[in-house]
Design an enzyme around this catalytic site. Sequence first.
Site, PDB file in Angstrom:
ATOM      1  N   HIS A   1      41.785  45.119  45.550  1.00 58.56           N
ATOM      2  CA  HIS A   1      43.233  44.982  45.680  1.00 58.56           C
ATOM      3  C   HIS A   1      43.633  44.375  47.023  1.00 58.56           C
ATOM      4  CE1 HIS A   1      47.469  46.053  45.329  1.00 58.56           C
ATOM      5  NE2 HIS A   1      47.390  46.829  46.401  1.00 58.56           N
TER       6      HIS A   1
ATOM      7  N   ASP B   1      51.438  43.587  47.243  1.00 59.86           N
ATOM      8  CA  ASP B   1      51.738  44.945  46.809  1.00 59.86           C
ATOM      9  C   ASP B   1      53.230  45.227  47.003  1.00 59.86           C
ATOM     10  OD1 ASP B   1      50.262  47.651  46.097  1.00 59.86           O
ATOM     11  OD2 ASP B   1      51.549  48.160  47.792  1.00 59.86           O
TER      12      ASP B   1
END
Length: 294
Positions: free
Chosen positions: A274, A109
């Site tokens: 994620h 991320d």
Amino acid sequence: MTSATGIAGFDYRRVPVADGVSLNVAVAGSGSAVVLLHGLPQTHVMWRHIADGLAADHTVICPDLRGYGASDKPEAIDEATYAKRTMAADIVAVARALGHERFALAGHDRGALVAFRAGLDHPAAISHLACLDVLPTLDMWEVMHGRTAAVGFHLYLMAQPPGLPERMIGACPDAFFGHFLDSWTSDPGAVPAEVRAAYLDACRAAVPSIVADYRASAGIDVEHDRADRDAGHRLRMPVTVLQQDWGAALGFDAAARWRAWAPELCHTTVTGGHFMAEETPADVTQALRDLLAR
């Protein structure tokens, strides 16, 4: 036993990097160095299931990024304070301070964007590069459009001039940051309650710096990426990308986007959420070991 704020068996130290900024860094193991960078809304603790195993035959370095966790949070005097170029230089400085001029680098991320920039700006220092569930900043803004861009509402919110985003997020930080932990995971148990609480505590104390990090990615980071793309600069080290298939939903070919930057690319579309380092740590560990063997 790993705590919610630290990784068991790792030594902790504060490492000065630049401009009076020091990072909170966890270190363990010996051998060639692997640096692991966290994403939002996490801290370095997101690597808790992976770091110890890698430390069996590597020096593993897990910092909190500037502006996050227990690292310093300088006031954003301009976009450069939280530019990925600045944050990447922090990481190179940490590795050098610990005796490593060359190291493998993996990020998730936000940390993956820092890792990407480090690979472009410091190619002699980065031996291998892994990026988890992102696109490079310039590509991200190019593919976000229409109703499907609603998934990235936070990118647009934090891109606004200083003032409003900080006030809005600061008014209900647990709801804002908790939204991502709740909606971006396929296994709620992957982030236990005590870890979730520690992440929210860390974010609550860092709203201005987190917003500044994202604001830089709507401005100066795009400029840096575009200058590199126009100049033909590429990632020259072996690169691994693990990514959900959100390219299908947004209408783009994620692997092709990455391949334009990384000639030595291994791109894998993964199932799950994620937060893959916490949801499927064995798969991520194997991907990192495969990368290191290239």
